[in-house]
Scaffold this motif. Structure first.
Motif, mmCIF file in Angstrom:
data_model
loop_
_atom_site.group_PDB
_atom_site.id
_atom_site.type_symbol
_atom_site.label_atom_id
_atom_site.label_comp_id
_atom_site.label_asym_id
_atom_site.label_seq_id
_atom_site.Cartn_x
_atom_site.Cartn_y
_atom_site.Cartn_z
ATOM 1 N N SER A 1 50.579 42.249 39.021
ATOM 2 C CA SER A 1 50.714 43.159 40.162
ATOM 3 C C SER A 1 49.347 43.531 40.724
ATOM 4 N N TYR A 2 48.396 43.747 39.852
ATOM 5 C CA TYR A 2 47.034 44.066 40.295
ATOM 6 C C TYR A 2 46.431 42.893 41.069
ATOM 7 N N LEU A 3 46.594 41.688 40.539
ATOM 8 C CA LEU A 3 46.048 40.509 41.211
ATOM 9 C C LEU A 3 46.737 40.257 42.553
ATOM 10 N N ILE A 4 48.059 40.465 42.611
ATOM 11 C CA ILE A 4 48.782 40.290 43.869
ATOM 12 C C ILE A 4 48.280 41.285 44.918
ATOM 13 N N THR A 5 48.047 42.519 44.491
ATOM 14 C CA THR A 5 47.599 43.557 45.416
ATOM 15 C C THR A 5 46.249 43.213 46.033
ATOM 16 N N ILE A 6 45.284 42.822 45.203
ATOM 17 C CA ILE A 6 43.958 42.541 45.753
ATOM 18 C C ILE A 6 43.966 41.254 46.591
ATOM 19 N N MET A 7 44.848 40.306 46.272
ATOM 20 C CA MET A 7 44.976 39.123 47.130
ATOM 21 C C MET A 7 45.540 39.490 48.492
ATOM 22 N N LEU A 8 46.525 40.403 48.524
ATOM 23 C CA LEU A 8 47.103 40.830 49.801
ATOM 24 C C LEU A 8 46.077 41.565 50.647
ATOM 25 N N VAL A 9 45.238 42.389 50.005
ATOM 26 C CA VAL A 9 44.182 43.084 50.743
ATOM 27 C C VAL A 9 43.223 42.079 51.370
ATOM 28 N N GLN A 10 42.851 41.056 50.608
ATOM 29 C CA GLN A 10 41.957 40.036 51.167
ATOM 30 C C GLN A 10 42.632 39.260 52.293
ATOM 31 N N LEU A 11 43.924 38.986 52.155
ATOM 32 C CA LEU A 11 44.649 38.282 53.215
ATOM 33 C C LEU A 11 44.622 39.070 54.517
ATOM 34 N N PHE A 12 44.864 40.393 54.445
ATOM 35 C CA PHE A 12 44.840 41.225 55.645
ATOM 36 C C PHE A 12 43.443 41.237 56.267
ATOM 37 N N TRP A 13 42.411 41.306 55.426
ATOM 38 C CA TRP A 13 41.049 41.327 55.968
ATOM 39 C C TRP A 13 40.708 39.994 56.636
ATOM 40 N N MET A 14 41.062 38.883 56.006
ATOM 41 C CA MET A 14 40.752 37.579 56.597
ATOM 42 C C MET A 14 41.484 37.394 57.919
ATOM 43 N N ALA B 1 38.613 34.410 36.368
ATOM 44 C CA ALA B 1 38.683 34.923 34.993
ATOM 45 C C ALA B 1 40.100 34.841 34.443
ATOM 46 N N ASN B 2 41.100 35.070 35.285
ATOM 47 C CA ASN B 2 42.493 34.966 34.836
ATOM 48 C C ASN B 2 42.825 33.528 34.448
ATOM 49 N N GLY B 3 42.352 32.553 35.253
ATOM 50 C CA GLY B 3 42.577 31.153 34.902
ATOM 51 C C GLY B 3 41.860 30.762 33.625
ATOM 52 N N VAL B 4 40.626 31.248 33.463
ATOM 53 C CA VAL B 4 39.864 30.953 32.244
ATOM 54 C C VAL B 4 40.557 31.542 31.021
ATOM 55 N N LEU B 5 41.037 32.779 31.137
ATOM 56 C CA LEU B 5 41.716 33.426 30.009
ATOM 57 C C LEU B 5 42.987 32.673 29.631
ATOM 58 N N THR B 6 43.797 32.310 30.614
ATOM 59 C CA THR B 6 45.055 31.599 30.332
ATOM 60 C C THR B 6 44.779 30.251 29.683
ATOM 61 N N GLU B 7 43.789 29.520 30.219
ATOM 62 C CA GLU B 7 43.475 28.210 29.651
ATOM 63 C C GLU B 7 42.879 28.348 28.252
ATOM 64 N N SER B 8 42.036 29.355 28.041
ATOM 65 C CA SER B 8 41.412 29.549 26.721
ATOM 66 C C SER B 8 42.453 29.882 25.667
ATOM 67 N N PHE C 1 40.822 22.552 37.609
ATOM 68 C CA PHE C 1 40.556 22.447 39.048
ATOM 69 C C PHE C 1 40.736 23.801 39.735
ATOM 70 N N ASN C 2 41.713 24.573 39.281
ATOM 71 C CA ASN C 2 41.908 25.909 39.821
ATOM 72 C C ASN C 2 40.714 26.796 39.529
ATOM 73 N N VAL C 3 40.174 26.679 38.315
ATOM 74 C CA VAL C 3 38.998 27.467 37.925
ATOM 75 C C VAL C 3 37.802 27.110 38.803
ATOM 76 N N GLU C 4 37.577 25.817 39.024
ATOM 77 C CA GLU C 4 36.447 25.397 39.853
ATOM 78 C C GLU C 4 36.630 25.835 41.305
ATOM 79 N N TYR C 5 37.858 25.808 41.789
ATOM 80 C CA TYR C 5 38.114 26.231 43.170
ATOM 81 C C TYR C 5 37.689 27.680 43.389
ATOM 82 N N HIS C 6 38.093 28.565 42.488
ATOM 83 C CA HIS C 6 37.810 29.986 42.692
ATOM 84 C C HIS C 6 36.328 30.306 42.525
ATOM 85 N N ILE C 7 35.649 29.627 41.626
ATOM 86 C CA ILE C 7 34.233 29.925 41.457
ATOM 87 C C ILE C 7 33.433 29.405 42.643
ATOM 88 N N LEU C 8 33.827 28.269 43.205
ATOM 89 C CA LEU C 8 33.159 27.762 44.408
ATOM 90 C C LEU C 8 33.432 28.667 45.613
#
Length: 604
Positions: free
Chosen positions: A88-101, A209-216, A265-272
């Protein structure tokens, strides 16, 4: 009378006395125009923008720390913290970024005059293509997550279905935003935009970080299963599997297994994406230093040798990873053979990379070219990321070295760990020097590929004629319009026809031996091109080698887990924590190095 004496002429600046600080510079200094005090100018201009930068950065850090705490709480099964709270936290901050973009895109499209300046160094086309490729694979990952949610919809929270949908929309819009606006230098609504961009930066870092944690967690569970197969006891597997049956059993199995192969690939996408957005944030309100820009195009011609050796390394690495993943954990003998095979291959590759890097640095030492010290946020970020992310693998290497020295028992394969760890430290040290020096060197103002070598010969009298000696050595043509003679370049020397007899001796002295002069010029150009060809082959070879060394840890081939020596010396839980913290930086270092080496190849 006025007609009997000469009129006195008053110098135009006779009545202006030079200031005390301008002694010795009379005639060059001008009286500054009246302006407001320096303190008020600073207070009205720099202070608010500096405060906005500090406030926005602190906002982003707190946003990131709150998300990290949620991830940590979920990972250690903290009381009252569930996975849906994190999502829920991740969804919220993604929605905020979507509105700003969306707001930024609409504002920039309706008011195109607001953004006039562009940073030509930011958002290179090849970087945009790379992030687009990773984004496409990320969309496939989101579709797998949606299919996984549909299969286990009876016992999964609704947030696990909303998250991949929101993430897919976020990915599509963000890639479009980076393609269109990564080069922008924002000069309006600067305070608001700073918060919007920094929110986007740390949103991508949290998703990384979420992708890294899940993969780890997945890699750690596989490691524990292999240890249990080899006879180790008292090991518990942290299982987050749904507590119900899948409605489509075969598809759920495919989705659950495929998700973890797509996470790298998801991890590399977000860091780039976060790196590109950070450069956009640093460029807000910046005054651009206008320099002549040269297009850096990738050319395959001339890098055949480096590409062939790099492809050999890449193919052999893929084969080693496949064999390693098949053999490891099957039995003690097969695990030791897999580790020995991995170490021997890695030692050979790292040794070749060290030699190639040393040769490139020696070539740079022999060249005399000044460094480009102009302000460049993208280049500074590249340098900081190279050194910062290399510290992750250096930490693991020093841990392995210490474990090898301090261990009481040494199986045969563990001795290969010592030279491997030492070479990892040396290779990254040399490679960082090579990349940083290459990206800081000034680009040549005249491209050698388009120059034409010609000589100037002296005919009878003082008449000069142009004779092409080495035709088709380079593509180009002499400028013979309006009777002008082309220049023959040798450093900064340019020989042209001069008028008058007074200068004829000087021209003849400079061109008295045209064949010798042209031969020397050709030799210098040939040596220079050979150096460039060697550097381009080295950059191509190192590029493919870094891609090769990115594959093993990204897809589960991690001897730091399976070696066992470090876990005996440091303890299972402490060493696993160190590996989980350092490994993501080590993986990112290889991909970032590959991107930097691609840029080096284009600029060389």
């Amino acid at each position: 009378g006025p007609h009997g004496r000469g009129r006195e002429v008053t110098p135009p600046f006779a009545g202006i006395a030079p200031s005390a600080g301008a002694s010795g510079r009379a005639g060059k200094c001008r009286r500054p125009p009246p302006a407001q005090p320096a303190g008020s100018r600073l207070l009205g201009g720099s202070y608010p923008q500096k405060n906005a930068e500090i406030l926005s950065s602190q906002y982003g850090i707190n946003l990131f720390l709150a998300g990290l705490l949620l991830m940590f709480s979920w990972a250690v099964h903290a009381v009252g913290i569930r996975k849906e709270d994190l999502l829920s936290y991740l969804i919220t901050i993604m929605l905020v970024q979507l509105f700003w973009m969306l707001w930024y895109i609409c504002r920039s499209s309706t008011q195109r005059t607001l953004i006039q300046e562009k940073d030509t160094h930011a958002g290179a086309r090849w970087l945009k293509c790379g992030i687009t490729l990773f984004a496409v694979i990320t969309l496939i990952l989101d579709s797998f997550k949606i299919g996984y949610f549909i299969g286990f919809s009876n016992c999964l929270s609704a947030t696990e279905g909303i998250f991949p949908v929101t993430h897919a929309v976020h990915t599509l819009l963000q890639v479009y935003f980076l393609w269109c606006h990564a080069k922008d230098i924002i000069q309006s609504f600067k305070t608001l935009e700073r918060f919007g961009v920094i929110h986007s930066v740390f949103t991508n870092l949290l998703l990384w970080a979420n992708g890294v944690l899940t993969e780890s967690k997945h890699q750690l569970n596989e490691h524990k299963e292999r240890l249990m197969t080899l006879g180790f006891g008292n090991i518990t597997i942290d299982d987050h599997a749904p507590q119900c049956n899948c409605t489509t059993t075969s598809l759920c199995s495919i989705f659950s297994q495929g998700i973890y192969y797509l996470y790298p690939f998801n991890v590399e996408y977000h860091i780039l994406a976060s790196a590109m957005l950070y450069v956009l944030w640093k460029n807000i309100g910046r005054k651009v230093e206008h320099h002549q820009q040269y297009k850096t195009l990738f050319k395959f011609r001339g890098i055949t040798v480096g590409t062939i050796f790099g492809i050999i390394v890449l193919i052999s690495t893929i084969a080693i990873v496949v064999v390693y993943l098949i053999q490891i954990g099957r039995s003690k003998i097969k695990s030791e053979l897999a580790l020995t095979m991995f170490y021997l291959h890695a030692i050979a590759v790292l040794t070749l990379m060290c030699v190639a890097g040393i040769i490139a640095l020696l070539i740079y030492r022999l060249e005399e070219r000044s460094l480009d010290n102009s302000k460049n946020p993208a280049r500074k970020l590249d340098t900081d990321l190279l050194v910062g992310t290399a510290s992750g693998s250096w930490l693991l290497s020093w841990g392995s070295i210490l474990a090898t020295i301090c261990a009481q028992e040494h199986p045969k394969y563990t001795w290969y760990n010592l030279p491997y760890s030492i070479l990892v430290i040396i290779e990254k040290y040399i490679q960082n020097l090579f990349i940083i020096e290459a990206i800081h060197r000034e680009q040549e103002q005249v491209n050698d590929d388009i120059k034409t070598l010609r000589i100037v010969t002296v005919s009878s009298g003082s008449t000069l004629s142009v004779t092409p000696l080495y035709r088709e050595i380079y593509n180009g043509a002499a400028d013979t319009d309006s009777g002008k003679l082309p220049c023959t370049f040798n450093g900064n020397i340019c020989v042209r026809e001069r008028s008058g007899d007074d200068d004829s001796d000087e021209v003849k002295s400079q061109t008295s031996s045209p064949v010798t002069f042209s031969t020397s010029l050709y030799r210098q150009s040939s040596v220079k091109n050979n150096k460039r060809r060697i550097l381009k082959n080295i950059a191509a070879f190192l590029f493919l080698c870094n891609l090769s060394l990115w594959i093993p840890p990204a897809f589960g081939c991690r001897p730091e887990y399976d070696n066992g020596l470090e876990e005996i010396v440091f303890g299972f839980e402490p060493w696993i924590i160190v590996v989980n913290l350092a490994m993501p930086f080590s993986i990112f270092y290889r991909m970032h190095s590959a991107a930097s080496l691609f840029e080096v190849n284009c600029k060389t």
